[in-house]
Design an enzyme around this catalytic site. Structure first.
Site, PDB file in Angstrom:
ATOM      1  N   SER A  74       0.814  -1.221   0.000  1.00 25.25           N
ATOM      2  CA  SER A  74       0.000   0.000   0.000  1.00 25.25           C
ATOM      3  C   SER A  74       0.841   1.261   0.000  1.00 25.25           C
ATOM      4  O   SER A  74       0.296   2.358   0.143  1.00 25.25           O
ATOM      5  CB  SER A  74      -0.908   0.008   1.233  1.00 25.25           C
ATOM      6  OG  SER A  74      -1.759  -1.102   1.196  1.00 25.25           O
ATOM      7  N   GLY A  75       2.164   1.101  -0.109  1.00 23.14           N
ATOM      8  CA  GLY A  75       3.028   2.281  -0.063  1.00 23.14           C
ATOM      9  C   GLY A  75       3.833   2.356   1.232  1.00 23.14           C
ATOM     10  O   GLY A  75       4.312   3.429   1.597  1.00 23.14           O
ATOM     11  N   TRP A 112       7.446   3.630   0.783  1.00 25.73           N
ATOM     12  CA  TRP A 112       7.429   5.082   0.544  1.00 25.73           C
ATOM     13  C   TRP A 112       7.228   5.828   1.860  1.00 25.73           C
ATOM     14  O   TRP A 112       7.963   6.771   2.178  1.00 25.73           O
ATOM     15  CB  TRP A 112       6.295   5.390  -0.441  1.00 25.73           C
ATOM     16  CG  TRP A 112       6.290   6.755  -1.037  1.00 25.73           C
ATOM     17  CD1 TRP A 112       7.290   7.694  -0.980  1.00 25.73           C
ATOM     18  CD2 TRP A 112       5.227   7.333  -1.816  1.00 25.73           C
ATOM     19  NE1 TRP A 112       6.916   8.816  -1.679  1.00 25.73           N
ATOM     20  CE2 TRP A 112       5.663   8.625  -2.201  1.00 25.73           C
ATOM     21  CE3 TRP A 112       3.977   6.883  -2.228  1.00 25.73           C
ATOM     22  CZ2 TRP A 112       4.860   9.466  -2.973  1.00 25.73           C
ATOM     23  CZ3 TRP A 112       3.187   7.720  -2.996  1.00 25.73           C
ATOM     24  CH2 TRP A 112       3.624   9.000  -3.365  1.00 25.73           C
ATOM     25  N   HIS A 172       2.072  -4.375   9.961  1.00 29.46           N
ATOM     26  CA  HIS A 172       0.860  -4.655   9.183  1.00 29.46           C
ATOM     27  C   HIS A 172      -0.282  -5.108  10.103  1.00 29.46           C
ATOM     28  O   HIS A 172      -1.359  -5.484   9.637  1.00 29.46           O
ATOM     29  CB  HIS A 172       1.119  -5.763   8.155  1.00 29.46           C
ATOM     30  CG  HIS A 172       2.049  -5.370   7.037  1.00 29.46           C
ATOM     31  ND1 HIS A 172       1.988  -4.149   6.416  1.00 29.46           N
ATOM     32  CD2 HIS A 172       3.035  -6.056   6.410  1.00 29.46           C
ATOM     33  CE1 HIS A 172       2.924  -4.101   5.464  1.00 29.46           C
ATOM     34  NE2 HIS A 172       3.571  -5.238   5.442  1.00 29.46           N
ATOM     35  N   SER A 211      -0.741  -5.287  -7.009  1.00 31.96           N
ATOM     36  CA  SER A 211       0.644  -5.138  -6.551  1.00 31.96           C
ATOM     37  C   SER A 211       1.057  -6.381  -5.751  1.00 31.96           C
ATOM     38  O   SER A 211       2.155  -6.908  -5.912  1.00 31.96           O
ATOM     39  CB  SER A 211       0.765  -3.875  -5.687  1.00 31.96           C
ATOM     40  OG  SER A 211       2.073  -3.722  -5.217  1.00 31.96           O
ATOM     41  N   TYR A 229      -2.479   6.505  -0.500  1.00 28.26           N
ATOM     42  CA  TYR A 229      -1.418   6.443  -1.518  1.00 28.26           C
ATOM     43  C   TYR A 229      -1.734   7.389  -2.680  1.00 28.26           C
ATOM     44  O   TYR A 229      -0.881   8.144  -3.142  1.00 28.26           O
ATOM     45  CB  TYR A 229      -1.318   4.996  -2.009  1.00 28.26           C
ATOM     46  CG  TYR A 229      -0.225   4.722  -3.018  1.00 28.26           C
ATOM     47  CD1 TYR A 229       1.049   4.337  -2.597  1.00 28.26           C
ATOM     48  CD2 TYR A 229      -0.460   4.823  -4.382  1.00 28.26           C
ATOM     49  CE1 TYR A 229       2.052   4.063  -3.513  1.00 28.26           C
ATOM     50  CE2 TYR A 229       0.536   4.557  -5.310  1.00 28.26           C
ATOM     51  CZ  TYR A 229       1.790   4.175  -4.873  1.00 28.26           C
ATOM     52  OH  TYR A 229       2.777   3.905  -5.787  1.00 28.26           O
ATOM     53  N   ARG A 254       8.024  -1.512  -8.222  1.00 25.86           N
ATOM     54  CA  ARG A 254       7.566  -2.114  -9.482  1.00 25.86           C
ATOM     55  C   ARG A 254       7.141  -1.001 -10.447  1.00 25.86           C
ATOM     56  O   ARG A 254       7.932  -0.555 -11.247  1.00 25.86           O
ATOM     57  CB  ARG A 254       6.424  -3.109  -9.202  1.00 25.86           C
ATOM     58  CG  ARG A 254       6.062  -4.009 -10.375  1.00 25.86           C
ATOM     59  CD  ARG A 254       4.908  -4.940 -10.015  1.00 25.86           C
ATOM     60  NE  ARG A 254       3.699  -4.187  -9.723  1.00 25.86           N
ATOM     61  CZ  ARG A 254       2.705  -3.968 -10.591  1.00 25.86           C
ATOM     62  NH1 ARG A 254       2.767  -4.484 -11.797  1.00 25.86           N
ATOM     63  NH2 ARG A 254       1.640  -3.274 -10.246  1.00 25.86           N
TER      64      ARG A 254
HETATM   65  P1  A3P Z   1       3.262  -1.417  -7.495  1.00 29.51           P
HETATM   66  O1  A3P Z   1       3.434  -2.880  -7.342  1.00 29.51           O
HETATM   67  O2  A3P Z   1       1.876  -1.034  -7.899  1.00 29.51           O
HETATM   68  O3  A3P Z   1       4.280  -0.802  -8.384  1.00 29.51           O
HETATM   69  P2  A3P Z   1       4.764  -1.630  -0.102  1.00 29.51           P
HETATM   70  O4  A3P Z   1       5.890  -0.665   0.064  1.00 29.51           O
HETATM   71  O5  A3P Z   1       3.654  -1.415   0.873  1.00 29.51           O
HETATM   72  O6  A3P Z   1       5.251  -3.035  -0.172  1.00 29.51           O
HETATM   73  O7  A3P Z   1       4.082  -1.274  -1.510  1.00 29.51           O
HETATM   74  C1  A3P Z   1       4.767  -1.501  -2.715  1.00 29.51           C
HETATM   75  C2  A3P Z   1       4.108  -0.657  -3.792  1.00 29.51           C
HETATM   76  O8  A3P Z   1       4.516   0.719  -3.610  1.00 29.51           O
HETATM   77  C3  A3P Z   1       4.582  -1.039  -5.189  1.00 29.51           C
HETATM   78  O9  A3P Z   1       3.480  -0.738  -6.056  1.00 29.51           O
HETATM   79  C4  A3P Z   1       5.756  -0.114  -5.381  1.00 29.51           C
HETATM   80  O10 A3P Z   1       6.118   0.077  -6.734  1.00 29.51           O
HETATM   81  C5  A3P Z   1       5.241   1.159  -4.743  1.00 29.51           C
HETATM   82  N1  A3P Z   1       6.328   2.055  -4.275  1.00 29.51           N
HETATM   83  C6  A3P Z   1       7.506   1.699  -3.720  1.00 29.51           C
HETATM   84  N2  A3P Z   1       8.243   2.797  -3.431  1.00 29.51           N
HETATM   85  C7  A3P Z   1       7.505   3.861  -3.818  1.00 29.51           C
HETATM   86  C8  A3P Z   1       7.745   5.283  -3.794  1.00 29.51           C
HETATM   87  N3  A3P Z   1       8.874   5.789  -3.327  1.00 29.51           N
HETATM   88  N4  A3P Z   1       6.772   6.085  -4.262  1.00 29.51           N
HETATM   89  C9  A3P Z   1       5.600   5.572  -4.745  1.00 29.51           C
HETATM   90  N5  A3P Z   1       5.336   4.252  -4.798  1.00 29.51           N
HETATM   91  C10 A3P Z   1       6.265   3.398  -4.339  1.00 29.51           C
END
Ligand code: A3P
Length: 305
Positions: free
Chosen positions: A49-50, A53, A111, A141, A200, A267
Site C-alpha cells: 500500500s506504499g 514510501w 501490518h 501489486s 497512496y 515495481r
Molecule cells: P506497485 O506494485 O503497484 O508498483 P509496499 O511498500 O507497501 O510493499 O508497496 C509496494 C508498492 O509501492 C509497489 O506498487 C511499489 O512500486 C510502490 N512504491 C515503492 N516505493 C515507492 C515510492 N517511493 N513512491 C511511490 N510508490 C512506491
C-alpha cells in the site's frame, strides 16, 4: 493453516486477521511484549500500500536536521532496514529484541490491525500513521510481489484468477483488507491527534501537501525558512519512486525478513495499474464487496488517475 496465500504459503486466521507464516509468531510476540514510548512513531499499512514510501518519508521528516538529503542513510540503506517491521522482522522467530537502547523518537512499522496492536501502543501517546491504497491496485501489486517468490516444495499461484476468490473473501496476508483499513480509519476519526490516515493516491497527487500534513501530525512542522529553502521538495525527491528504485542499495540485495529481494518493493508505482491484470468484471466484483464492507464509514478510494 486454514488457507493459502498467493505465493503458495499457508495463512493462519487468528482473532479476525489472516497472518502469513512469516508473521504469525512475531505478531503474537509483538502483541505481548512491546512497550511503547510516548515519542514512538508507528507506520501501519496493508502490504503493498506504499509502506516503503511512507518509511522513507517519515524517516526523512524526523531526521531532516541530522542529515542533509545528500547524506541521507536512505542513499545507502533500504527503507525497511531504517524503519523495521515489528512482526516480520524485530519479533519474528520468537526473538525478543532489545529496543530500549534505541534513541527517541523510534520509528517502527507494522501490518497488524489497529484492534490487535499491543495495549501500550493504543494506551500511550505515541503516534500512528496509516497508509492505505485503493483495493484494486493493492491486490494487483500483491499478486506481482507474491509471484516473484520461489519457495521449496511450494507451488506458487501463477494466474491472478487462481487466488481471486480468496481475496474476495478477505483471505490475504494481513487481510481482510476492509478490516485493516476500517480499524485505522475509525481510529483516525475518533483520535485524530493519535492516528493519521493517509491515502497512496493522495500522496501521488500532492506530495507537498501530504508531507506538510505528516510533519505537522508528528509535531515537527516545516518552518517558513525550511519551506523557502525547498526542504519539502528535497524530501519529496529523495523519497520519490524514481529516485529510490534506481539506487544501488534497492536494486540489489535481499530483504531477509520478508524473504524478498529489495527490488521487489519497487515495481510501477502507478494509480490504476490494476486494469492491466484484472478484467472489468473482476474489478467490479471486488469493488462491490469492498464498498459493501465500508458502507457508512465515509471512506472511499480513487481507483484511476
Ligand atoms: P506497485 O506494485 O503497484 O508498483 P509496499 O511498500 O507497501 O510493499 O508497496 C509496494 C508498492 O509501492 C509497489 O506498487 C511499489 O512500486 C510502490 N512504491 C515503492 N516505493 C515507492 C515510492 N517511493 N513512491 C511511490 N510508490 C512506491
Amino acid at each position: 493453516p486454514s488457507a493459502k496465500n498467493w505465493d503458495g504459503t499457508p495463512l493462519y486466521f487468528y482473532k479476525g486477521v489472516w497472518y502469513p507464516v512469516s508473521g504469525i509468531r512475531g505478531a503474537l510476540s509483538f502483541q505481548q511484549h512491546f512497550i511503547a514510548r510516548d515519542t514512538d512513531i508507528i507506520l501501519a499499512s496493508m502490504p503493498k500500500s506504499g509502506t516503503t514510501w511512507l518509511k522513507a518519508l517519515a524517516f526523512s521528516v524526523v531526521n531532516r536536521n541530522i542529515y542533509s538529503p545528500t547524506e541521507s542513510p536512505l542513499l545507502t540503506t533500504p527503507p525497511h532496514d531504517l524503519v523495521r517491521f515489528f512482526e516480520m522482522d524485530l519479533y519474528s522467530k520468537n526473538q525478543l529484541p532489545d529496543l530500549e537502547q534505541l534513541p527517541s523518537p523510534r520509528i517502527f512499522s507494522s501490518h497488524t490491525h489497529y484492534e490487535s496492536l499491543p495495549p501500550s501502543i493504543r494506551g500511550s501517546s505515541c503516534k500512528i500513521v496509516y497508509i492505505c491504497r485503493n483495493p484494486l491496485d493493492q491486490l494487483v501489486s500483491y499478486f506481482h510481489f507474491a509471484r516473484k517468490f520461489k519457495r521449496e516444495n511450494v507451488k506458487p499461484l501463477t494466474s491472478i484468477d487462481e487466488g481471486f476468490d480468496n481475496i474476495c473473501r478477505g483471505i490475504q496476508s494481513y487481510g481482510p483488507f476492509w478490516e485493516s483499513v476500517l480499524g485505522y480509519w475509525k481510529a483516525s476519526l475518533e483520535r485524530p491527534d493519535k492516528v493519521l490516515f493517509l491515502k497512496y493516491e493522495d500522496l501521488k497527487e500532492d506530495i507537498t501537501f501530504n508531507l506538510k500534513k505528516l510533519a505537522e501530525f508528528l509535531g515537527l512542522p516545516f518552518s517558513e525558512k525550511e519551506e523557502k529553502e525547498g526542504v519539502i521538495q528535497e524530501i519529496a525527491e529523495l523519497c520519490s519512486f524514481d529516485n529510490l528504485k534506481d539506487l544501488e542499495v534497492n536494486r540489489t540485495g535481499f530483504f531477509k525478513s520478508a524473504g524478498a529481494p529489495n527490488s521487489t518493493f519497487f515495481r510501477k508505482a502507478k494509480v490504476g495499474d490494476w486494469c492491466n491484470d484484472l478484467s472489468p468484471s473482476m474489478a467490479e466484483r471486488f469493488l462491490k464487496i469492498v464498498e459493501e464492507k465500508l458502507a457508512g464509514s465515509g471512506l472511499s478510494f480513487k481507483v484511476s488517475e
